[in-house]
Design a protein around this motif. Structure first.
Motif, mmCIF file in Angstrom:
data_model
loop_
_atom_site.group_PDB
_atom_site.id
_atom_site.type_symbol
_atom_site.label_atom_id
_atom_site.label_comp_id
_atom_site.label_asym_id
_atom_site.label_seq_id
_atom_site.Cartn_x
_atom_site.Cartn_y
_atom_site.Cartn_z
ATOM 1 N N PHE A 82 -10.930 4.147 87.833
ATOM 2 C CA PHE A 82 -11.915 3.135 87.253
ATOM 3 C C PHE A 82 -13.277 2.998 88.172
ATOM 4 C CE2 PHE A 82 -7.498 1.328 85.864
ATOM 5 C CZ PHE A 82 -8.105 1.284 84.412
ATOM 6 N N MET A 85 -15.666 0.229 88.997
ATOM 7 C CA MET A 85 -15.073 -1.084 88.039
ATOM 8 C C MET A 85 -13.851 -1.668 88.929
ATOM 9 S SD MET A 85 -14.502 -0.863 83.903
ATOM 10 C CE MET A 85 -16.144 -0.015 83.648
ATOM 11 N N SER A 86 -13.437 -0.621 89.597
ATOM 12 C CA SER A 86 -12.227 -1.019 90.512
ATOM 13 C C SER A 86 -12.290 -2.413 91.112
ATOM 14 C CB SER A 86 -11.931 0.167 91.581
ATOM 15 O OG SER A 86 -11.881 1.151 90.858
ATOM 16 N N LYS A 88 -13.352 -4.927 90.056
ATOM 17 C CA LYS A 88 -12.948 -6.049 88.651
ATOM 18 C C LYS A 88 -11.394 -6.201 88.599
ATOM 19 C CE LYS A 88 -17.289 -5.859 86.337
ATOM 20 N NZ LYS A 88 -18.034 -5.842 85.131
ATOM 21 N N ASN A 118 -9.057 -9.455 79.486
ATOM 22 C CA ASN A 118 -8.688 -9.182 80.613
ATOM 23 C C ASN A 118 -7.364 -8.157 80.644
ATOM 24 O OD1 ASN A 118 -10.685 -10.833 81.608
ATOM 25 N ND2 ASN A 118 -9.463 -12.542 81.583
ATOM 26 N N LEU A 202 -7.978 -6.029 84.332
ATOM 27 C CA LEU A 202 -9.514 -5.395 84.500
ATOM 28 C C LEU A 202 -10.096 -6.588 83.895
ATOM 29 C CD1 LEU A 202 -10.970 -3.100 85.710
ATOM 30 C CD2 LEU A 202 -10.788 -1.830 83.703
ATOM 31 N N ASN A 204 -12.765 -9.073 82.240
ATOM 32 C CA ASN A 204 -14.117 -8.880 81.383
ATOM 33 C C ASN A 204 -14.180 -7.605 80.858
ATOM 34 O OD1 ASN A 204 -14.274 -11.684 81.352
ATOM 35 N ND2 ASN A 204 -15.536 -11.475 83.342
ATOM 36 N N GLN A 205 -13.261 -6.728 80.643
ATOM 37 C CA GLN A 205 -13.479 -5.479 80.338
ATOM 38 C C GLN A 205 -12.437 -5.259 78.856
ATOM 39 O OE1 GLN A 205 -15.590 -3.223 81.139
ATOM 40 N NE2 GLN A 205 -16.281 -4.931 82.811
ATOM 41 N N PRO A 206 -12.617 -6.222 77.718
ATOM 42 C CA PRO A 206 -11.611 -5.845 76.848
ATOM 43 C C PRO A 206 -11.282 -4.507 76.439
ATOM 44 C CG PRO A 206 -13.403 -7.448 76.240
ATOM 45 C CD PRO A 206 -13.875 -6.519 77.420
ATOM 46 N N MET A 207 -9.965 -4.402 76.118
ATOM 47 C CA MET A 207 -9.357 -3.049 75.676
ATOM 48 C C MET A 207 -9.734 -2.878 74.121
ATOM 49 S SD MET A 207 -5.560 -1.633 76.807
ATOM 50 C CE MET A 207 -4.911 -3.120 76.008
ATOM 51 N N GLN A 208 -10.418 -1.841 73.782
ATOM 52 C CA GLN A 208 -10.600 -1.419 72.602
ATOM 53 C C GLN A 208 -9.582 -0.268 72.212
ATOM 54 O OE1 GLN A 208 -13.007 -2.958 71.159
ATOM 55 N NE2 GLN A 208 -13.717 -4.047 73.067
#
Ligand SMILES: [Fe+2]
Length: 211
Positions: A82, A85-86, A88, A118, A202, A204-208
């Protein structure tokens, strides 16, 4: 192992130890017992025993454990890939489990649905009290076709296993991918087995969904 052999895929499992496990475990055991007096519990993966609600990380009595987890999250996130970004990665749920004699946890995973703001990426467990024969932690890779084959392997190794059993140790905390299927064997001791599990998201990092 042969120098011509390369391993292709792998699943991470991190293990860290608390600095003063005896002190921490005494305090956490007390906190879990107090919690049980106020909470009739939920039934999710547990087969028997008691599982608390999932908001223990907000309580002062569990702050030392949250601190221990946070101490290692950055490393876990970076190892996993990550990068920056880790920072977060945050604990978003935490619950206690008491497995009495014959109680266990069925196979399950903690994966989030697609689109969650999240997404859960890492799960973990801290061991407060694990008497001998109170149940190993079992990780299982459902994607491996060898589940359906019976081949005459003479020894177990990472190439021919789809199930890995991890003996729990008091004062240790495990981190593993939230999607990884896992279970807990039945407690064959006469004492209770006490653990505290958690999820890390994580923020505010929506999974797509991958197209
Ligand atoms: Fe679980």
């Amino acid at each position: 192992m042969s120098q011509n052999l390369s391993m292709l895929f792998s699943v991470p499992l991190w293990t860290f130890k608390a600095e003063s496990p005896l002190v921490l475990n005494k305090q956490l055991l007390q906190a879990v017992k107090e919690e049980k007096k106020m909470d009739s519990g939920v039934s999710i993966s547990n087969r028997g025993g008691w599982q608390s609600h999932g908001k223990l990380h907000f309580k002062e009595e569990f702050k030392n454990l949250v601190d221990l987890i946070n101490e290692h999250l950055l490393q876990v996130g970076k190892d996993y890939g990550f990068g920056a970004m880790s920072s977060k990665l945050k604990v978003t749920s935490m619950w206690a489990n008491i497995n009495d004699k014959a109680c266990s946890n069925a196979m399950h995973s903690h994966q989030s649905p697609v689109g969650m703001p999240n997404p859960l990426v890492i799960s973990g467990c801290y061991y407060v009290k694990v008497p001998k024969n109170s149940g190993q932690f079992v990780l299982e890779d459902f994607s491996r076709p060898m589940r359906y084959l019976q081949l005459p392997f003479q020894e177990q190794n990472l190439m021919n296993s789809y199930t890995i059993k991890v003996p729990p140790k008091e004062g240790s905390v495990l981190f593993f991918p939230a999607w990884m299927e896992h279970s807990v064997e039945a407690n064959h001791s006469n004492e209770e087995r006490v653990s505290i599990a958690f999820n890390v998201a994580l923020i505010n990092q929506p999974m797509q969904k991958k197209l």
